[in-house]
Motif scaffolding. Structure first.
Motif, PDB file in Angstrom:
ATOM      1  N   ASP A  73     -38.836  -4.288 -52.894  1.00  0.00           N
ATOM      2  CA  ASP A  73     -39.274  -3.431 -53.611  1.00  0.00           C
ATOM      3  C   ASP A  73     -40.358  -3.906 -54.647  1.00  0.00           C
ATOM      4  O   ASP A  73     -40.002  -4.805 -55.344  1.00  0.00           O
ATOM      5  CB  ASP A  73     -38.437  -2.263 -54.231  1.00  0.00           C
ATOM      6  N   ALA A  74     -41.629  -3.514 -54.607  1.00  0.00           N
ATOM      7  CA  ALA A  74     -42.733  -3.985 -55.768  1.00  0.00           C
ATOM      8  C   ALA A  74     -43.350  -2.869 -56.382  1.00  0.00           C
ATOM      9  O   ALA A  74     -44.028  -2.227 -55.446  1.00  0.00           O
ATOM     10  CB  ALA A  74     -43.660  -5.081 -55.213  1.00  0.00           C
ATOM     11  N   GLY A  75     -43.025  -2.583 -57.345  1.00  0.00           N
ATOM     12  CA  GLY A  75     -43.760  -1.443 -58.223  1.00  0.00           C
ATOM     13  C   GLY A  75     -43.580  -0.101 -57.540  1.00  0.00           C
ATOM     14  O   GLY A  75     -44.480   0.722 -57.330  1.00  0.00           O
ATOM     15  N   GLY A  76     -42.489   0.133 -56.831  1.00  0.00           N
ATOM     16  CA  GLY A  76     -42.287   1.265 -56.053  1.00  0.00           C
ATOM     17  C   GLY A  76     -42.833   1.239 -54.697  1.00  0.00           C
ATOM     18  O   GLY A  76     -42.802   2.265 -53.935  1.00  0.00           O
ATOM     19  N   VAL A  77     -43.558   0.163 -54.035  1.00  0.00           N
ATOM     20  CA  VAL A  77     -43.821   0.086 -52.907  1.00  0.00           C
ATOM     21  C   VAL A  77     -43.016  -1.323 -52.044  1.00  0.00           C
ATOM     22  O   VAL A  77     -42.623  -2.026 -52.412  1.00  0.00           O
ATOM     23  CB  VAL A  77     -45.349  -0.376 -52.725  1.00  0.00           C
ATOM     24  N   THR A  78     -42.312  -0.722 -50.717  1.00  0.00           N
ATOM     25  CA  THR A  78     -41.559  -1.667 -50.084  1.00  0.00           C
ATOM     26  C   THR A  78     -42.385  -2.516 -49.215  1.00  0.00           C
ATOM     27  O   THR A  78     -43.161  -1.993 -48.518  1.00  0.00           O
ATOM     28  CB  THR A  78     -40.454  -0.800 -49.491  1.00  0.00           C
ATOM     29  N   LEU A  79     -42.257  -3.695 -49.540  1.00  0.00           N
ATOM     30  CA  LEU A  79     -43.037  -4.896 -48.776  1.00  0.00           C
ATOM     31  C   LEU A  79     -42.306  -5.621 -47.808  1.00  0.00           C
ATOM     32  O   LEU A  79     -40.998  -6.023 -47.969  1.00  0.00           O
ATOM     33  CB  LEU A  79     -43.544  -5.773 -49.870  1.00  0.00           C
ATOM     34  N   GLY A  80     -42.731  -5.748 -46.729  1.00  0.00           N
ATOM     35  CA  GLY A  80     -42.081  -6.608 -45.645  1.00  0.00           C
ATOM     36  C   GLY A  80     -42.887  -7.944 -45.707  1.00  0.00           C
ATOM     37  O   GLY A  80     -44.206  -7.911 -45.832  1.00  0.00           O
ATOM     38  N   LEU A  81     -42.176  -8.785 -45.412  1.00  0.00           N
ATOM     39  CA  LEU A  81     -42.680 -10.188 -45.584  1.00  0.00           C
ATOM     40  C   LEU A  81     -42.959 -10.835 -44.147  1.00  0.00           C
ATOM     41  O   LEU A  81     -41.772 -10.911 -43.388  1.00  0.00           O
ATOM     42  CB  LEU A  81     -41.799 -11.161 -46.547  1.00  0.00           C
ATOM     43  N   THR A  82     -44.050 -11.435 -43.794  1.00  0.00           N
ATOM     44  CA  THR A  82     -44.167 -12.346 -42.527  1.00  0.00           C
ATOM     45  C   THR A  82     -45.239 -13.449 -43.004  1.00  0.00           C
ATOM     46  O   THR A  82     -45.716 -13.367 -43.976  1.00  0.00           O
ATOM     47  CB  THR A  82     -44.738 -11.357 -41.303  1.00  0.00           C
ATOM     48  N   VAL A  83     -45.733 -14.270 -42.031  1.00  0.00           N
ATOM     49  CA  VAL A  83     -46.502 -15.392 -42.318  1.00  0.00           C
ATOM     50  C   VAL A  83     -47.211 -15.629 -41.085  1.00  0.00           C
ATOM     51  O   VAL A  83     -46.477 -15.818 -39.988  1.00  0.00           O
ATOM     52  CB  VAL A  83     -45.696 -16.588 -42.649  1.00  0.00           C
ATOM     53  N   CYS A  84     -48.471 -15.521 -40.991  1.00  0.00           N
ATOM     54  CA  CYS A  84     -49.371 -15.816 -40.054  1.00  0.00           C
ATOM     55  C   CYS A  84     -48.919 -15.486 -38.579  1.00  0.00           C
ATOM     56  O   CYS A  84     -48.932 -14.204 -37.993  1.00  0.00           O
ATOM     57  CB  CYS A  84     -49.815 -17.285 -40.061  1.00  0.00           C
ATOM     58  N   TYR A  85     -48.518 -16.720 -37.916  1.00  0.00           N
ATOM     59  CA  TYR A  85     -48.104 -16.436 -36.427  1.00  0.00           C
ATOM     60  C   TYR A  85     -47.112 -15.230 -36.193  1.00  0.00           C
ATOM     61  O   TYR A  85     -47.246 -14.883 -34.961  1.00  0.00           O
ATOM     62  CB  TYR A  85     -47.686 -17.715 -35.816  1.00  0.00           C
ATOM     63  N   ASP A  86     -46.410 -14.897 -37.019  1.00  0.00           N
ATOM     64  CA  ASP A  86     -45.584 -13.739 -36.889  1.00  0.00           C
ATOM     65  C   ASP A  86     -46.452 -12.634 -36.416  1.00  0.00           C
ATOM     66  O   ASP A  86     -45.657 -11.752 -35.840  1.00  0.00           O
ATOM     67  CB  ASP A  86     -44.823 -13.550 -38.117  1.00  0.00           C
ATOM     68  N   MET A  87     -47.657 -12.644 -36.759  1.00  0.00           N
ATOM     69  CA  MET A  87     -48.479 -11.321 -36.419  1.00  0.00           C
ATOM     70  C   MET A  87     -48.427 -10.991 -34.862  1.00  0.00           C
ATOM     71  O   MET A  87     -48.683  -9.922 -34.677  1.00  0.00           O
ATOM     72  CB  MET A  87     -49.652 -11.181 -37.129  1.00  0.00           C
ATOM     73  N   ARG A  88     -48.325 -11.965 -34.102  1.00  0.00           N
ATOM     74  CA  ARG A  88     -48.251 -11.745 -32.698  1.00  0.00           C
ATOM     75  C   ARG A  88     -47.134 -11.249 -32.199  1.00  0.00           C
ATOM     76  O   ARG A  88     -47.161 -11.213 -30.816  1.00  0.00           O
ATOM     77  CB  ARG A  88     -48.680 -13.042 -32.120  1.00  0.00           C
ATOM     78  N   PHE A  89     -46.265 -10.974 -32.879  1.00  0.00           N
ATOM     79  CA  PHE A  89     -45.031 -10.590 -32.426  1.00  0.00           C
ATOM     80  C   PHE A  89     -44.848  -8.886 -32.916  1.00  0.00           C
ATOM     81  O   PHE A  89     -43.871  -8.903 -34.120  1.00  0.00           O
ATOM     82  CB  PHE A  89     -43.664 -11.432 -32.904  1.00  0.00           C
ATOM     83  N   ALA A  90     -45.066  -8.021 -32.178  1.00  0.00           N
ATOM     84  CA  ALA A  90     -44.909  -6.830 -32.904  1.00  0.00           C
ATOM     85  C   ALA A  90     -43.591  -6.245 -33.156  1.00  0.00           C
ATOM     86  O   ALA A  90     -43.279  -5.182 -34.018  1.00  0.00           O
ATOM     87  CB  ALA A  90     -45.542  -5.923 -31.743  1.00  0.00           C
ATOM     88  N   GLU A  91     -42.716  -6.635 -32.466  1.00  0.00           N
ATOM     89  CA  GLU A  91     -41.220  -6.239 -32.830  1.00  0.00           C
ATOM     90  C   GLU A  91     -40.791  -6.460 -34.271  1.00  0.00           C
ATOM     91  O   GLU A  91     -40.091  -5.798 -34.988  1.00  0.00           O
ATOM     92  CB  GLU A  91     -40.370  -6.723 -31.790  1.00  0.00           C
ATOM     93  N   GLN A  92     -41.324  -7.381 -34.754  1.00  0.00           N
ATOM     94  CA  GLN A  92     -40.957  -8.020 -36.074  1.00  0.00           C
ATOM     95  C   GLN A  92     -41.419  -6.922 -37.044  1.00  0.00           C
ATOM     96  O   GLN A  92     -40.776  -6.492 -37.972  1.00  0.00           O
ATOM     97  CB  GLN A  92     -41.570  -9.468 -36.435  1.00  0.00           C
ATOM     98  N   PHE A  93     -42.672  -6.515 -36.918  1.00  0.00           N
ATOM     99  CA  PHE A  93     -43.457  -5.535 -37.837  1.00  0.00           C
ATOM    100  C   PHE A  93     -42.453  -4.128 -37.631  1.00  0.00           C
ATOM    101  O   PHE A  93     -42.452  -3.622 -38.708  1.00  0.00           O
ATOM    102  CB  PHE A  93     -44.775  -5.307 -37.568  1.00  0.00           C
ATOM    103  N   VAL A  94     -42.080  -3.897 -36.348  1.00  0.00           N
ATOM    104  CA  VAL A  94     -41.453  -2.546 -36.122  1.00  0.00           C
ATOM    105  C   VAL A  94     -40.090  -2.728 -36.909  1.00  0.00           C
ATOM    106  O   VAL A  94     -39.658  -1.625 -37.607  1.00  0.00           O
ATOM    107  CB  VAL A  94     -41.367  -2.370 -34.607  1.00  0.00           C
ATOM    108  N   ALA A  95     -39.372  -3.833 -36.844  1.00  0.00           N
ATOM    109  CA  ALA A  95     -38.169  -4.112 -37.502  1.00  0.00           C
ATOM    110  C   ALA A  95     -38.405  -3.923 -38.971  1.00  0.00           C
ATOM    111  O   ALA A  95     -37.457  -3.458 -39.753  1.00  0.00           O
ATOM    112  CB  ALA A  95     -37.617  -5.422 -37.155  1.00  0.00           C
ATOM    113  N   LEU A  96     -39.476  -4.426 -39.605  1.00  0.00           N
ATOM    114  CA  LEU A  96     -39.549  -4.149 -40.902  1.00  0.00           C
ATOM    115  C   LEU A  96     -39.907  -2.842 -41.456  1.00  0.00           C
ATOM    116  O   LEU A  96     -39.469  -2.452 -42.381  1.00  0.00           O
ATOM    117  CB  LEU A  96     -40.998  -5.090 -41.412  1.00  0.00           C
TER     118      LEU A  96
END
Length: 280
Positions: free
Chosen positions: A147-170
């Motif tokens: 949580d950052a100022g009332g917004v929940t942030l998910g963390l990834t780095v670069c090549y992670d962006m090619r793996f859609a399942e990680q973003f859905v999991a976040l």
């Protein structure tokens, strides 16, 4: 929340990279007054080979303890300006290998999140250049939200962006915005960078905050290029802020009303949960 993505042209000189980050962050804060700034992937080092990476690496302290120069710089920026600081990623010393590690500090300068890049960049680019991140780096094993100022942030780095399942999991973990600090190659970036980030936004219905490195750097006697085009994308897939070529920043407001409307009108997460087909 107003967030500024910082676009750097870092090299192998760690002290110079920290100085460049300081100038750009100060400029963004003076011009746009963001509530959070976000730096690119491995912003303290790009190029110079194994020795330069090892020299830039830091042992990360237990939260509250004193860390290395980059760690303390991030903490200082957060505390001095009363903002959240997403430290892109820095090179972390591990027991056997390095880690590509992302950090978040709150406005009091306290570390509130630490994420190790999960997907390592072991590919051959279209021009035949090989990248083998796993030769030096270990892979992370945990998803991270904060949580950052009332917004929940998910963390990834670069090549992670090619793996859609990680973003859905976040998203399932409560993410409303996902950070994607990057050093995206020029050749892949011109075809895939914006397409992938917009797709991840649409699929996860999260804001995408992607600070990236730009320009040329030297690696074992060869010149390599990274794409830049740092951007912020809304949950509908619209790019709402974007950097031009060169160093600089772009600022956008993360609007929770937009997030709520997109998720209400197209409840894809609920539809995923209600699936009935094996494997989907």
């Amino acid at each position: 929340m107003r967030v500024a993505v910082i676009q750097m042209n870092q090299g192998s000189d760690k002290a110079a990279n920290i100085a460049q980050a300081r100038r750009l962050i100060e400029g963004a804060i003076a011009a746009d007054r963001p509530d959070m700034v976000s730096l690119p992937e491995t912003w303290t080092n790009l190029g110079g080979g194994r020795d330069a990476r090892m020299a830039a690496a830091e042992e990360l302290p237990e939260p509250g303890a004193t860390g290395g120069p980059a760690y303390e710089f991030l903490r200082e920026v957060a505390r001095a300006n009363g903002i959240h600081v997403h430290g892109g990623s820095i090179i972390e010393k591990g027991e056997e290998k390095l880690f590509n590690t992302s950090l978040v500090f709150d406005p009091g300068g306290r570390e509130v999140a630490r994420y190790r890049k999960i997907h390592l960049f072991d590919i051959t680019a279209p021009d035949g250049t090989g990248y083998r991140e796993s030769a030096l780096y270990g892979a992370g094993t945990e998803l991270v939200c904060v949580d950052a100022g009332g917004v929940t942030l998910g963390l990834t780095v670069c090549y992670d962006m090619r793996f859609a399942e990680q973003f859905v999991a976040l998203r399932r973990m409560g993410a409303e915005a996902i950070l994607v600090p990057s050093n995206f190659t020029l050749q892949t970036g011109k075809d895939h960078w914006e397409v992938l980030l917009r797709a991840r936004a649409i699929e996860s219905q999260c804001w995408i905050i992607a600070a990236a490195s730009y320009g040329s750097y030297e690696e074992r006697g060869a010149t390599r290029q990274v794409y830049g085009h740092s951007l912020v994308c809304d949950p509908w897939g619209h790019v709402v802020a974007k950097c031009s070529d060169g160093v600089g920043w772009a600022t956008a407001r993360i609007d929770p009303d937009v997030t709520a409307r997109v998720r209400r009108d197209m409840p894809v997460l609920e539809h995923r949960t209600a699936r009935r087909v094996e494997g989907l």
